[in-house]
Design a protein around this motif. Structure first.
Motif, PDB file in Angstrom:
ATOM      1  N   TYR A   1      60.103  17.020 -17.659  1.00  0.00           N
ATOM      2  CA  TYR A   1      59.153  15.917 -17.834  1.00  0.00           C
ATOM      3  C   TYR A   1      57.906  16.163 -17.002  1.00  0.00           C
ATOM      4  N   ILE A   2      56.880  15.396 -17.308  1.00  0.00           N
ATOM      5  CA  ILE A   2      55.634  15.409 -16.548  1.00  0.00           C
ATOM      6  C   ILE A   2      55.181  13.967 -16.366  1.00  0.00           C
ATOM      7  N   VAL A   3      54.662  13.640 -15.188  1.00  0.00           N
ATOM      8  CA  VAL A   3      54.124  12.308 -14.891  1.00  0.00           C
ATOM      9  C   VAL A   3      52.668  12.517 -14.475  1.00  0.00           C
ATOM     10  N   PHE A   4      51.741  11.823 -15.142  1.00  0.00           N
ATOM     11  CA  PHE A   4      50.324  12.065 -14.912  1.00  0.00           C
ATOM     12  C   PHE A   4      49.472  10.843 -15.203  1.00  0.00           C
ATOM     13  N   GLN A   5      48.234  10.870 -14.692  1.00  0.00           N
ATOM     14  CA  GLN A   5      47.192   9.871 -14.970  1.00  0.00           C
ATOM     15  C   GLN A   5      45.913  10.648 -15.215  1.00  0.00           C
TER      16      GLN A   5
ATOM     17  N   LEU B   1      46.223  10.845  -3.472  1.00  0.00           N
ATOM     18  CA  LEU B   1      46.038  10.138  -4.749  1.00  0.00           C
ATOM     19  C   LEU B   1      47.324   9.483  -5.227  1.00  0.00           C
ATOM     20  N   ILE B   2      48.473   9.929  -4.730  1.00  0.00           N
ATOM     21  CA  ILE B   2      49.736   9.297  -5.121  1.00  0.00           C
ATOM     22  C   ILE B   2      49.781   7.855  -4.638  1.00  0.00           C
ATOM     23  N   LEU B   3      49.009   7.537  -3.621  1.00  0.00           N
ATOM     24  CA  LEU B   3      49.011   6.192  -3.041  1.00  0.00           C
ATOM     25  C   LEU B   3      48.032   5.250  -3.715  1.00  0.00           C
ATOM     26  N   LYS B   4      47.200   5.786  -4.586  1.00  0.00           N
ATOM     27  CA  LYS B   4      46.179   4.978  -5.267  1.00  0.00           C
ATOM     28  C   LYS B   4      46.616   4.649  -6.673  1.00  0.00           C
TER      29      LYS B   4
ATOM     30  N   HIS C   1      51.775  16.362  -5.860  1.00  0.00           N
ATOM     31  CA  HIS C   1      53.008  16.954  -5.341  1.00  0.00           C
ATOM     32  C   HIS C   1      52.952  18.443  -5.650  1.00  0.00           C
ATOM     33  N   ILE C   2      52.807  19.267  -4.653  1.00  0.00           N
ATOM     34  CA  ILE C   2      52.719  20.701  -4.899  1.00  0.00           C
ATOM     35  C   ILE C   2      54.092  21.340  -4.675  1.00  0.00           C
TER      36      ILE C   2
ATOM     37  N   HIS D   1      51.048  14.055 -11.250  1.00  0.00           N
ATOM     38  CA  HIS D   1      51.873  13.614 -10.134  1.00  0.00           C
ATOM     39  C   HIS D   1      53.125  14.467  -9.972  1.00  0.00           C
ATOM     40  N   TYR D   2      53.792  14.792 -11.084  1.00  0.00           N
ATOM     41  CA  TYR D   2      54.995  15.612 -10.952  1.00  0.00           C
ATOM     42  C   TYR D   2      55.333  16.295 -12.266  1.00  0.00           C
TER      43      TYR D   2
END
Length: 140
Positions: free
Chosen positions: A73-77, A134-137, A115-116, A82-83
Motif C-alpha cells: 500500500y501507499i499513503v499520500f497527500q 509534514l507528518i504532523l501537519k 518516513h524514509i 507518507h508511507y
C-alpha cells in the motif's frame, strides 16, 4: 517493472488495522524509532497514522483475482508520500514502483517523504526531499 500488481484499489475500512499494524511494525526498525521505548513509539505513532488517514489517500496493491489479498500500500497527500509498504514476499517485483506511479503520476515537483526507509531509497529513483515534520501537519 518486473511483475506489477494486477489490481490497485482505494483503501477500505477493513484494511485499516493491517495498515496501522504493518506501518508501525516495519517502521519500528528505522533510525527514528530505535531510540524510544515500545510503549512510547507504538502509542504515539498510531496517533500520527490516524491523523494522516483523516486527510490522506491510501491505495492498496492486490492480486487481480482476490482484492482482499494485500500485496502492499501507499499513503499520500498530493506530492507528499507518507508511507510505502510492500509485504516481504512481494518485494523487488515492481509493486512499490507501481504504487508510486499510480499515486504520484507525472509529478512536476519532487516527492516529499515523511518516513524514509532503505526500501524506499532502493525503489524510487526520482528526486525527493525528506521532511518528517509534514507528518504532523494537515494538507500540504
Amino acid at each position: 517493472m518486473k511483475n506489477p500488481p494486477s489490481g490497485l484499489r482505494d483503501v477500505e475500512a477493513r484494511d485499516i488495522d493491517f495498515i496501522v499494524s504493518s506501518w508501525t511494525k516495519s517502521y519500528r526498525q528505522s533510525f527514528f524509532a530505535t531510540k524510544m521505548s515500545n510503549e512510547v513509539y507504538f502509542t504515539e505513532h498510531k496517533k500520527v497514522i490516524a491523523a494522516r488517514f483523516a486527510d490522506s489517500r491510501a491505495v492498496i496493491a492486490c492480486t487481480g483475482d482476490d482484492i482482499d489479498q494485500i500485496l502492499g500500500y501507499i499513503v499520500f497527500q498530493g506530492h507528499v508520500l507518507h508511507y510505502l509498504y510492500v509485504k516481504q514476499p512481494f518485494r523487488r517485483l515492481g509493486i512499490g514502483s507501481a504504487l508510486i506511479q499510480d499515486a504520484m503520476g507525472a509529478q512536476t515537483v519532487p516527492i516529499v517523504i515523511t518516513h524514509i526507509t532503505q526500501g524506499f531509497c532502493k525503489t524510487y529513483k526520482g528526486p525527493f526531499t525528506y521532511n518528517p515534520y509534514l507528518i504532523l501537519k494537515g494538507k500540504p
